[in-house]
Design an enzyme around this catalytic site. Structure first.
Site, PDB file in Angstrom:
ATOM      1  N   TYR A  36      11.391  -3.566  -8.203  1.00 48.63           N
ATOM      2  CA  TYR A  36      10.126  -3.463  -8.940  1.00 48.63           C
ATOM      3  C   TYR A  36       9.124  -2.482  -8.356  1.00 48.63           C
ATOM      4  CZ  TYR A  36       5.395  -4.774 -10.376  1.00 48.63           C
ATOM      5  OH  TYR A  36       4.091  -4.743 -10.804  1.00 48.63           O
ATOM      6  N   ASN A  38       0.994   0.582   5.796  1.00 46.59           N
ATOM      7  CA  ASN A  38       1.614  -0.197   4.711  1.00 46.59           C
ATOM      8  C   ASN A  38       2.500  -1.248   5.362  1.00 46.59           C
ATOM      9  OD1 ASN A  38       4.333   0.500   2.373  1.00 46.59           O
ATOM     10  ND2 ASN A  38       2.861  -1.150   2.341  1.00 46.59           N
ATOM     11  N   GLY A  39       2.265  -2.513   5.011  1.00 48.83           N
ATOM     12  CA  GLY A  39       3.068  -3.600   5.575  1.00 48.83           C
ATOM     13  C   GLY A  39       2.182  -4.738   6.023  1.00 48.83           C
ATOM     14  N   GLY A  98      -0.975   0.812  -4.968  1.00 47.53           N
ATOM     15  CA  GLY A  98      -2.260   0.207  -4.653  1.00 47.53           C
ATOM     16  C   GLY A  98      -3.372   0.785  -5.485  1.00 47.53           C
ATOM     17  N   CYS A 110       0.832  -1.197   0.000  1.00 47.74           N
ATOM     18  CA  CYS A 110       0.000   0.000   0.000  1.00 47.74           C
ATOM     19  C   CYS A 110       0.865   1.244   0.000  1.00 47.74           C
ATOM     20  CB  CYS A 110      -0.890   0.012   1.230  1.00 47.74           C
ATOM     21  SG  CYS A 110      -1.915  -1.450   1.334  1.00 47.74           S
TER      22      CYS A 110
HETATM   23  P1  AMP Z   1       4.779 -13.285 -13.889  1.00 49.54           P
HETATM   24  O1  AMP Z   1       4.144 -12.960 -15.180  1.00 49.54           O
HETATM   25  O2  AMP Z   1       3.852 -14.012 -12.946  1.00 49.54           O
HETATM   26  O3  AMP Z   1       6.098 -13.984 -14.020  1.00 49.54           O
HETATM   27  O4  AMP Z   1       5.070 -11.916 -13.161  1.00 49.54           O
HETATM   28  C1  AMP Z   1       6.195 -11.169 -13.530  1.00 49.54           C
HETATM   29  C2  AMP Z   1       5.794  -9.795 -13.894  1.00 49.54           C
HETATM   30  O5  AMP Z   1       5.000  -9.198 -12.857  1.00 49.54           O
HETATM   31  C3  AMP Z   1       7.030  -8.941 -14.068  1.00 49.54           C
HETATM   32  O6  AMP Z   1       6.882  -8.205 -15.253  1.00 49.54           O
HETATM   33  C4  AMP Z   1       7.074  -8.065 -12.835  1.00 49.54           C
HETATM   34  O7  AMP Z   1       7.425  -6.749 -13.183  1.00 49.54           O
HETATM   35  C5  AMP Z   1       5.665  -8.094 -12.272  1.00 49.54           C
HETATM   36  N1  AMP Z   1       5.653  -8.354 -10.814  1.00 49.54           N
HETATM   37  C6  AMP Z   1       6.599  -8.900 -10.049  1.00 49.54           C
HETATM   38  N2  AMP Z   1       6.207  -8.999  -8.762  1.00 49.54           N
HETATM   39  C7  AMP Z   1       4.974  -8.500  -8.691  1.00 49.54           C
HETATM   40  C8  AMP Z   1       4.029  -8.312  -7.621  1.00 49.54           C
HETATM   41  N3  AMP Z   1       4.286  -8.675  -6.379  1.00 49.54           N
HETATM   42  N4  AMP Z   1       2.849  -7.745  -7.934  1.00 49.54           N
HETATM   43  C9  AMP Z   1       2.576  -7.381  -9.200  1.00 49.54           C
HETATM   44  N5  AMP Z   1       3.408  -7.544 -10.238  1.00 49.54           N
HETATM   45  C10 AMP Z   1       4.609  -8.096 -10.000  1.00 49.54           C
END
Ligand code: AMP
Length: 489
Positions: free
Chosen positions: A254, A114-115, A38, A12
């Protein structure tokens, strides 16, 4: 019906203003800048001084869409706190929208968090035994109840004594009738910074929020610090037992916005350096470097620069559809990955291509991109990932699925490459990632990569909530704490 991901999942953003006549509007813009943290719901609570009632607007959806002009007539006052909440599901639940506020024996209170609290089950059960009635399924509501407990409000040490009950990851903003408080847990898992705008103080999860409202960055709230802002100025307290710092490294990889500075390191520049490190670790002969937008852009720039291979932004992103993870089912998730990015095939036809992304979670994005590139006539497709393989769940606020669903746990490196249909796959290693950020390795939480959890997680909060709804707890098993990888300082 609630589904499994309605439970503690708190990527968040929080924001607060003390002492500005346009506190609500500043919060609106602050939350707008924090929207990436979020997208499920958002809210602002304001207050105009001593005994006037708190005003609150909370709705489901994006900041720019849910607040109406007339809301700002209601949201009066020079104090405000705000929140954006992340969703991992399509199901809507306004009960979980923050800030949470209440009228307590000590006066009005509002909090935004947040957390993830790791002792939420115990705290909630104890509070319920004392008569607390909860409305939400979120652990954050517990914080409000703790602050409202008569025995804690009476102590001279209020509210620090109540905050000391919390364990886990928390960056919180609290609004009382005479003060705003910003707190970070002693590990400092999640960010929180202090800024100044004219005579007003502002707190935000990320510094990009200060840029938008023209506030000047003052400093980060320290791990374990509570900043109490009231008529007498700012007071800094360290109410917790200190622990080693364990800042979430995935914020740099990220989660945070590239224009934010985390611990005085600009996120985009750290990502460029991750790309350079990745290029040195897994060089490849190729004709073009191609980012997965937006997450792979800066690492791809670094990779391209390091190996002197042209950077070609051949994937075009449609910005108007939230993040991939917002869709709840695998079917919809695949669709949204396809709908999100379109490939300009002329860039890649007959070329040896290196594709850069920040991370692979389930592998959906990477697999689809490789298919796109092959179909567009790429001669070779090499995948490079600017962080190490994700193998472990996060208990402190980033949503990763059950470890069994993490791609890196399902296949060996070779099998993974075959599954993704790539010619080669290369991940950055821990050392390179840490070097790129330029902060000591033992100041990070690396648990999602290493399985070394800075503190134990009690998954029973999820069980508690789900069992009450007659659902099977989906959540991850309790973890065993391994000896720390790095000496605790
Ligand atoms: P995936 O398609 O399941 O391998 O997710 C990887 C993609 O989702 C990458 O392009 C990341 O930038 C993004 N990503 C990584 N971790 C998260 C997260 N916790 N929540 C949302 N997106 C994520």
């Amino acid at each position: 019906m609630l589904n499994s991901h309605d439970y503690p999942s708190h990527e968040c953003g929080v924001f607060a203003v003390y002492g500005h006549p346009n506190a609500a509007l500043l919060s609106y813009y602050g939350l707008f800048a924090l929207q990436h943290r979020g997208q499920e719901s958002s809210g602002i609570v304001t207050h105009s001084g001593k005994k006037t009632p708190f005003q609150s607007v909370k709705r489901m959806g994006l900041v720019s869409q849910i607040f109406k002009e007339e809301d700002f007539e209601q949201l009066r006052g020079s104090y405000a706190i705000g929140h954006v909440r992340y969703s991992t599901t399509g199901s809507s639940n306004l009960f979980n929208a923050q800030p949470f506020s209440a009228d307590t024996s000590r006066g009005q209170l509002a909090i935004a968090h947040n957390g993830n609290l790791i002792n939420a089950a115990r705290l909630r059960t104890e509070l319920e035994m004392k008569g607390s009635i909860f409305q939400a399924t979120s652990d954050s509501e517990i914080i409000l109840h703790l602050l409202a407990q008569p025995h804690t409000t009476k102590t001279k040490e209020y509210p620090l004594a109540a905050l000391r009950e919390l364990e886990g990851a928390f960056s919180i903003v609290i609004m009382g009738e005479n003060e705003i408080i910003g707190v970070r847990d002693p590990h400092g898992f999640r960010p929180l910074s202090l800024g100044k705008l004219d005579d007003a103080w502002v707190l935000a999860s990320e510094t990009c929020a200060f840029d938008l409202i023209g506030a000047e960055f003052v400093r980060d709230v320290e791990p374990g610090e509570a900043l109490i802002i009231n008529e007498s100025g700012i007071q800094s307290e360290f109410p917790f037992k200190m622990s080693r710092e364990a800042f979430c490294i995935f914020e740099y990889v990220y989660f945070a916005r590239p224009d934010s500075n985390l611990r005085n390191i600009n996120v985009s520049q750290a990502r460029v350096r991750m790309g350079q490190e990745l290029a040195r670790l897994h060089p490849v002969e190729a004709d073009i470097v191609l980012p997965i937008p937006d997450s792979g852009i800066y690492a791809a720039l670094g990779f391209s620069e390091e190996l002197n291979i042209p950077y070609e932004p051949a994937f075009v992103r449609n910005h108007y559809i939230g993040r991939t993870f917002i869709q709840p089912t695998q079917l919809v998730r695949d669709f949204s990955v396809r709908v999100k990015l379109n490939l300009i095939s002329s860039y890649v036809r007959g070329k040896r291509v290196v594709v850069i992304d920040d991370s692979i979670v389930r592998g959906t994005t990477a697999k689809n991109r490789v298919i796109n590139l092959r179909e567009a006539g790429a001669k070779e497709v090499h995948l490079r990932i600017s962080c190490p393989p994700h193998r472990h769940a996060c208990y402190y606020g980033i949503d990763f699925p059950d470890p069994q669903k993490l791609l890196a746990n399902q296949y060996s490196q070779e099998e993974l490459c075959a599954y993704l249909g790539a010619d080669s796959v290369g991940y950055l290693d821990i050392e390179g990632m840490v070097r790129a950020i330029r902060r000591p390795q033992n100041s990070f939480c690396l648990a999602c990569f290493t399985g070394d959890y800075p503190m134990p997680f009690d998954a029973s909060f999820d069980k508690l909530i789900m069992e009450r709804r007659g659902e099977q707890a989906h959540f991850l098993p309790d973890i065993k704490i391994q000896p720390p990888l790095f000496p605790q300082s």
